[in-house]
Design an enzyme around this catalytic site. Structure first.
Site, PDB file in Angstrom:
ATOM      1  N   SER A  57       6.840  10.159 -47.956  1.00  0.00           N
ATOM      2  CA  SER A  57       6.167   9.094 -47.724  1.00  0.00           C
ATOM      3  C   SER A  57       4.724   9.372 -48.280  1.00  0.00           C
ATOM      4  CB  SER A  57       5.847   9.168 -46.045  1.00  0.00           C
ATOM      5  OG  SER A  57       6.765   9.043 -45.250  1.00  0.00           O
ATOM      6  N   GLU A  85      -0.658  10.707 -49.525  1.00  0.00           N
ATOM      7  CA  GLU A  85      -0.327  12.088 -48.831  1.00  0.00           C
ATOM      8  C   GLU A  85      -0.072  13.030 -49.882  1.00  0.00           C
ATOM      9  OE1 GLU A  85       2.875  13.843 -45.671  1.00  0.00           O
ATOM     10  OE2 GLU A  85       2.399  12.101 -45.674  1.00  0.00           O
ATOM     11  N   ARG A 131      -1.002  15.629 -40.259  1.00  0.00           N
ATOM     12  CA  ARG A 131      -0.686  15.860 -41.468  1.00  0.00           C
ATOM     13  C   ARG A 131      -2.023  16.400 -42.113  1.00  0.00           C
ATOM     14  NH1 ARG A 131       2.711  14.726 -39.360  1.00  0.00           N
ATOM     15  NH2 ARG A 131       4.355  13.309 -39.379  1.00  0.00           N
TER      16      ARG A 131
END
Length: 417
Positions: free
Chosen positions: A294, A405, A202
């Site tokens: 998420s 995130e 990520r």
């Protein structure tokens, strides 16, 4: 099948002939990648994001050509006001306060198949503005293997390499070849090879330029970063079967084993069904889908720290999937680290699905704990109050600090929540 423009194939099959499908090709339909319903005359982030929160915008531009896109970027940088390039708005948390800069939305939805043959696979370049799931659906419909487990992820193709998006054991790093970017520091467009992107779980060079002055050439670049994605190049294998399944839950849903390959369109359907059950496929009638995806990444920790944590904490090896070789080749393992489950940490710190602070319309997803949702009338303050409460609770219980995130515009505007 998607109806976006596809350029003619140059040299397709010139050396070894066209690919003959090894099974049935099934046309699949994209799912929604955004819930944008913006009025260009009175734009707000609430109308541009999947979370549905955020205030007004000083200057909002939609661009349909690369020339217009580059001109808009240059003018925004010259104004020395904040710049935010938005895709599907699926990774954005914006404050209620007025955004005092420029927001640009890339409307280009084009695809250029540069090579397509039995021995060379498919080389394709895709403009940044194409919805991600439109690309996935087109790939599966045409027998291009390697993104089927990434079905249903909201947002655009341009965001994929920035986040190194991944799900169910697959990462975009496995099919990426290059990214064409505009470099705001050097004020030019150029190509970044896969190795230049420094992809991690990520994360990427592109993402780190948002906040790391070493990456940004001596300065930070705000919510969009130094490099703005213009096009993404993919190199893909031909197959009607999926890549090998790596995720146990997905294997069980397919009545298969980890390592098996199944028809790609069937794997896509299984992924979408799992995501829908979790409230992770956009549906305006389902408030759990009003989220930024998420909200917390799974922490990557030193292997030795596992000894300090409960034995039943799920943990996994970390792989450099940009270096994977062969259909069944294993990517090299990143030594000295383990990835642990953020969802497990959150629940075992005392936060159940649906948890909300008193009087707040921001809540954890009612089916799982990784997403923060807008249950109707939430604002960014409520979202971040909940996020910080969860982060503090997990750190207090386990000594691990969760990392959000989404891009939080507050962090780049010097404003209060």
């Amino acid at each position: 099948m998607a109806d976006f423009p596809i350029a003619p194939v140059a040299n397709a099959g010139a050396a070894c002939g066209p690919w003959e499908p090894d099974g049935e090709l099934v046309n699949v339909t994209p799912v929604p990648s955004n819930r944008i319903k913006v009025n260009p005359e009175a734009p707000t982030f609430a109308d541009l994001t999947t979370l549905g929160v955020g205030g007004t915008i000083e200057k909002y531009l939609e661009v349909s050509t690369e020339a217009d896109f580059l001109q808009a970027i240059k003018e925004a940088d010259e104004s020395q006001q904040p710049l935010y390039v938005i895709g599907g708005g699926s990774n954005t948390v914006a404050p209620a306060q007025h955004f005092p800069g420029t927001v640009i939305r890339d409307l280009r939805q084009e695809m250029d198949v540069e090579h397509d043959s039995a021995c060379g696979g498919v080389s394709v370049r895709v403009t940044a503005g194409l919805p991600w799931d439109d690309f996935v659906a087109h790939a599966i419909s045409n027998g291009w293997m390697g993104v089927e487990a990434l079905s249903g992820i909201p947002g655009t193709v341009g965001a994929a390499p920035v986040q190194n998006i991944g799900a169910y054991g697959q990462e975009v790093a496995e099919t990426l070849a290059s990214v064409r970017v505009y470099d705001r520091l050097e004020q030019r467009a150029h190509q970044l090879a896969l190795s230049d992107l420094e992809l991690e779980y990520r994360n990427s060079l592109l993402k780190r330029s948002l906040s790391d002055p070493k990456v940004g050439g001596g300065r930070v670049w705000g919510p969009t970063g130094r490099w703005i994605v213009l096009e993404v190049g993919f190199q893909m294998r031909h197959a009607t079967l999926s890549a090998p399944i790596r995720y146990e839950q997905l294997a069980q849903a397919m009545d298969a084993k980890v390592g098996d390959r199944v028809p790609a369109h069937e794997l896509r359907q299984a992924v979408l069904e799992i995501r829908r059950r979790k409230g992770m496929v956009l549906d305006d009638q389902d408030r759990d889908t009003w989220s930024a995806g998420s909200f917390f990444t799974n922490p990557v920790i030193p292997t030795e720290k596992l000894a300090e944590l409960p034995d039943d904490l799920p943990h996994y090896d970390v792989y450099d999937r940009a270096l994977a070789t062969g259909i069944k080749g294993r990517a090299p393992k990143v030594k000295g680290v383990q990835k642990v489950s953020a969802a497990w940490l959150i629940q075992h710190a005392g936060f159940e699905p649906g948890f909300a602070l008193e009087g707040s319309q921001a809540a954890l997803n009612s089916r799982h704990t990784l997403a923060i949702t807008n249950q109707g009338g939430a604002n960014a303050t409520q979202v971040w109050d909940l996020a910080e409460h969860v982060i503090a609770g997990v750190e207090d219980k386990f000594g691990i600090k969760l990392e959000p995130e989404p891009v939080c515009l507050n962090n780049f505007l010097g404003e209060q929540k």
